[in-house]
Motif scaffolding. Structure first.
Motif, PDB file in Angstrom:
ATOM      1  N   ALA A   1       4.035  -7.885   8.580  1.00  0.00           N
ATOM      2  CA  ALA A   1       3.772  -6.710   7.739  1.00  0.00           C
ATOM      3  C   ALA A   1       4.705  -5.717   8.516  1.00  0.00           C
ATOM      4  CB  ALA A   1       2.331  -6.312   8.065  1.00  0.00           C
TER       5      ALA A   1
ATOM      6  N   ILE B   1      -7.963  -3.393   2.764  1.00  0.00           N
ATOM      7  CA  ILE B   1      -7.377  -4.163   1.746  1.00  0.00           C
ATOM      8  C   ILE B   1      -7.240  -5.721   1.751  1.00  0.00           C
ATOM      9  CG2 ILE B   1      -4.786  -4.430   0.954  1.00  0.00           C
ATOM     10  CD1 ILE B   1      -4.448  -1.464   1.607  1.00  0.00           C
ATOM     11  N   LEU B   2      -6.915  -6.271   3.005  1.00  0.00           N
ATOM     12  CA  LEU B   2      -6.759  -7.768   3.315  1.00  0.00           C
ATOM     13  C   LEU B   2      -8.124  -8.622   4.122  1.00  0.00           C
ATOM     14  CD1 LEU B   2      -3.038  -8.240   3.713  1.00  0.00           C
ATOM     15  CD2 LEU B   2      -4.337  -8.624   1.906  1.00  0.00           C
TER      16      LEU B   2
ATOM     17  N   LEU C   1      -2.645  -4.661   8.264  1.00  0.00           N
ATOM     18  CA  LEU C   1      -2.208  -5.564   7.200  1.00  0.00           C
ATOM     19  C   LEU C   1      -1.950  -6.709   7.879  1.00  0.00           C
ATOM     20  CD1 LEU C   1      -0.169  -3.446   4.434  1.00  0.00           C
ATOM     21  CD2 LEU C   1      -2.582  -4.275   4.530  1.00  0.00           C
TER      22      LEU C   1
ATOM     23  N   SER D   1       5.619  -1.228   8.360  1.00  0.00           N
ATOM     24  CA  SER D   1       5.219   0.208   7.627  1.00  0.00           C
ATOM     25  C   SER D   1       5.842   1.280   8.395  1.00  0.00           C
ATOM     26  CB  SER D   1       3.484   0.366   7.778  1.00  0.00           C
ATOM     27  OG  SER D   1       3.258   1.574   7.683  1.00  0.00           O
TER      28      SER D   1
ATOM     29  N   THR E   1      -8.498 -11.328   8.541  1.00  0.00           N
ATOM     30  CA  THR E   1      -7.743 -10.771   7.117  1.00  0.00           C
ATOM     31  C   THR E   1      -7.632 -12.104   6.168  1.00  0.00           C
ATOM     32  OG1 THR E   1      -5.463 -11.027   7.970  1.00  0.00           O
ATOM     33  CG2 THR E   1      -6.913  -9.075   8.220  1.00  0.00           C
TER      34      THR E   1
ATOM     35  N   SER F   1       3.444  -1.330   4.104  1.00  0.00           N
ATOM     36  CA  SER F   1       2.661  -0.042   3.768  1.00  0.00           C
ATOM     37  C   SER F   1       3.948   1.081   3.656  1.00  0.00           C
ATOM     38  CB  SER F   1       1.637   0.441   4.964  1.00  0.00           C
ATOM     39  OG  SER F   1       1.169   1.800   4.657  1.00  0.00           O
TER      40      SER F   1
ATOM     41  N   ASP G   1      -4.129   3.595   0.258  1.00  0.00           N
ATOM     42  CA  ASP G   1      -5.294   3.312   1.334  1.00  0.00           C
ATOM     43  C   ASP G   1      -6.442   4.704   0.991  1.00  0.00           C
ATOM     44  OD1 ASP G   1      -3.554   5.099   1.730  1.00  0.00           O
ATOM     45  OD2 ASP G   1      -3.391   5.133   3.668  1.00  0.00           O
TER      46      ASP G   1
ATOM     47  N   GLY H   1       3.078  -8.134   4.051  1.00  0.00           N
ATOM     48  CA  GLY H   1       2.384  -6.942   3.783  1.00  0.00           C
ATOM     49  C   GLY H   1       3.372  -5.521   4.033  1.00  0.00           C
TER      50      GLY H   1
ATOM     51  N   ALA I   1       0.858  -1.198   0.087  1.00  0.00           N
ATOM     52  CA  ALA I   1       0.113  -0.011  -0.026  1.00  0.00           C
ATOM     53  C   ALA I   1       0.993   1.136  -0.038  1.00  0.00           C
ATOM     54  CB  ALA I   1      -0.828  -0.158   1.356  1.00  0.00           C
TER      55      ALA I   1
ATOM     56  N   HIS J   1      -6.571   0.873   4.866  1.00  0.00           N
ATOM     57  CA  HIS J   1      -5.766  -0.264   5.016  1.00  0.00           C
ATOM     58  C   HIS J   1      -6.736  -1.558   5.868  1.00  0.00           C
ATOM     59  CE1 HIS J   1      -2.293   2.402   4.924  1.00  0.00           C
ATOM     60  NE2 HIS J   1      -1.425   1.163   4.931  1.00  0.00           N
ATOM     61  N   SER J   2      -7.664  -1.359   6.466  1.00  0.00           N
ATOM     62  CA  SER J   2      -8.392  -2.355   6.903  1.00  0.00           C
ATOM     63  C   SER J   2      -9.286  -2.967   5.795  1.00  0.00           C
ATOM     64  CB  SER J   2      -9.394  -1.956   7.677  1.00  0.00           C
ATOM     65  OG  SER J   2      -8.830  -1.449   8.783  1.00  0.00           O
TER      66      SER J   2
END
Length: 549
Positions: free
Chosen positions: A163, A91-92, A174, A165, A146, A296, A348, A294, A41, A88-89
């Motif tokens: 993940a 996405i997966l 993620l 980020s 997820t 970000s 996102d 994942g 992301a 972000h929530s």
């Protein structure tokens, strides 16, 4: 010489034999699932920017995704509150906020009347780092599972899900419930996890931290990487130079925070991802099952907030990120094998241009000062119902009413909703107001914005009123910078790119697509069930026929 009848019979027999052979032939083999799925992301990247600057990309980054992968030209974060945590929530989980429960980066806890952060959880602390009460440490507030959770379930927890980020919420949301999240610490420049995931870092993380890669940027200056003429499409014509230093003369918390707001934090994130692949063996799982990474990349959001997506800084950051992605994909080719991994890249949320830039384009644009708006509304309601009888709390765009106080005063919530809506709609920059009554009792009107707002409203977590600014208006104050968060197309339209030649059919796909389609599509490729809250569709048009299990 054979008769016509004989020839016809022979032909029919031949066709029958061919049909039988075709019917009994073994189906084309289904390719093995990817050894590694990488879901990326880019925080705050509008689709418009990807298209506007595509002619300047190198061959190995965004252009590789665009030419060797599938590009969905009309992809959207299809909910009405377009902020980092909500996007972000999606996405997966493949779910909308009314199910996954993440209705903003922050919202009001009805039990306490206080603001809560989407991933805060005071039961857990960062490992080896200072932790404030509102720091993000767990996915407890995410109400659904997820794709990574489903993958681990399907493989008996043998699949590795990790993940990373620059923002805690980017990693945690993620990683899901059973993956592992690492996030950038602005106080130290380290990447760290929390005690939700483990009690101490593995040795490889400790080695990465000890090497202090974040300090290599101290004293460096971020300047444009392209020739001046290449920025002619951007707002402003002044070259920029942003230096990374601290008043103390050495790397410290102020330096590490500043580092987060430019391209170098993305470079560090990718470096940490490489270290994780090496140490955790992502893509080379000894159990022979797929792994999921994942990522970000947070800096673009910070740059756009500070300078606007129309700025030279935003343009340059995207070009730098393109070159970083090229290097990362080359690394994956060598480490995992180009036939063994699948990449998804999305965002996102999008971004509005800064209000000042929009006004220069003769667009009605501006900022709604939320504090002044709340004070004005409170004064109006005090005059209408009596001082102190109606208590309001705001976490824009949500407004919360204190139901107990209304009950004590004998005031109907619907009457307050009506009075508040009428006053708000008379204020500059406000387009609409949705009330709890409207959400609960009225059906959808069929408009796009109505649908997106209903998807974004959660019965327990969202406000009693949701205030919608007019297009090109947003909540905020000041006289510079840009933001996002509305249901308008500039905030919902995001890139959606997929690459993996054994599973993804390259091409440009114009059909309307949503980010919630990612999870069910990857579930189909991996041969696992989609997350429980997923409402997206499988993007069959972009799957190789042999990958459709």
């Amino acid at each position: 010489m054979r008769s016509t009848t004989t020839l016809a019979c022979t032909a029919l027999l031949s066709l029958s034999a061919t049909a039988i052979a075709t019917a009994t032939a073994a189906p084309a083999p289904v390719p093995a699932a990817p050894k590694l799925v990488v879901v990326m992301a880019v925080d705050g990247l509008p689709q418009e920017q990807l298209l506007r600057y595509r002619g300047q990309f190198g061959d190995g980054g965004f252009k590789r995704l665009l030419t060797q992968g599938a590009m969905f030209g009309d992809a959207h974060q299809a909910h009405g509150t377009t902020v980092t945590a909500v996007g972000h929530s999606a996405i997966l989980t493949g779910a909308y906020p009314y199910q996954h429960g993440i209705v903003g980066n922050n919202w009001i806890d009805r039990a306490t009347g206080k603001s809560v952060y989407c991933t805060e959880d005071t039961r857990y602390q960062y490992i080896g780092e200072s932790t404030r009460p509102d720091d993000g440490t767990s996915p407890a507030r995410l109400r659904v599972d997820t794709l990574g959770d489903q993958l681990r379930y399907a493989t008996g927890n043998k699949s590795r899900v990790l993940a990373v980020s620059g923002k805690d919420r980017g990693a945690i949301l993620l990683a899901g419930k059973t993956g592992t999240a690492y996030m950038y610490m602005e106080g130290s420049g380290n990447f760290a996890s929390s005690t939700y995931y483990m009690q101490q870092h593995p040795a490889w993380v400790q080695r990465f931290q000890a090497s202090k890669p974040q300090d290599r940027y101290y004293g460096k200056t971020w300047r444009p990487m392209l020739a001046d003429a290449d920025y002619s499409m951007d707002a402003g014509d002044t070259p920029f130079a942003i230096s990374y230093y601290s008043e103390s003369g050495a790397p410290d918390a102020s330096y590490y925070k500043r580092l987060k707001e430019g391209p170098f934090v993305d470079e560090l994130t990718l470096d940490f991802a490489r270290a994780a692949i090496e140490a955790e063996g992502l893509g080379a799982n000894p159990a022979g099952v797929p792994d999921l990474l994942g990522m970000s990349l947070s800096a673009h959001d910070y740059v756009n907030h500070a300078h606007g997506p129309e700025s030279r800084m935003s343009h340059d950051h995207l070009q730098r990120l393109d070159r970083m992605l090229a290097g990362f994909f080359t690394y994956l080719d060598k480490k995992v094998g180009s036939d063994n991994y699948l990449v998804v890249l999305t965002a996102d949320h999008g971004f509005a241009n800064s209000a000042e830039f929009s006004q220069q384009q003769r667009i009605d644009a501006g900022r709604v000062d939320g504090k002044k708006l709340l004070n004005g509304l409170q004064t109006h309601l005090d005059a209408s119902f009596g001082g102190g009888k109606v208590a309001l709390t705001a976490s824009w765009p949500n407004l919360y009413l204190e139901q107990a106080a209304l009950d004590k005063a004998g005031i109907k919530r619907a009457d307050v909703e009506t009075a508040a809506s009428r006053w708000l709609l008379a204020q500059t920059g406000i387009a609409d107001v949705y009330t709890r009554t409207r959400f609960e009792e009225s059906g959808a009107t069929g408009t796009r914005i109505d649908l997106l707002l209903r998807r974004a409203w959660h019965r327990s977590e969202s406000g009693d009123l949701v205030v919608v600014p007019r297009a090109y208006w947003a909540f905020g104050s000041g006289s510079s910078g840009a933001t996002h968060g509305t249901p308008y197309a500039y905030d919902t339209s995001v890139p959606l790119l997929m690459m993996g030649k054994r599973w993804i059919a390259p091409g440009s796909y114009a059909k309307y697509t949503e980010v919630v389609d990612i999870a069910p599509t990857l579930a189909a490729v991996l041969g696992v069930r989609p997350p429980a809250g997923a409402e997206g569709r499988v993007l069959v048009e972009a799957l190789q026929r042999t990958a459709q299990r």
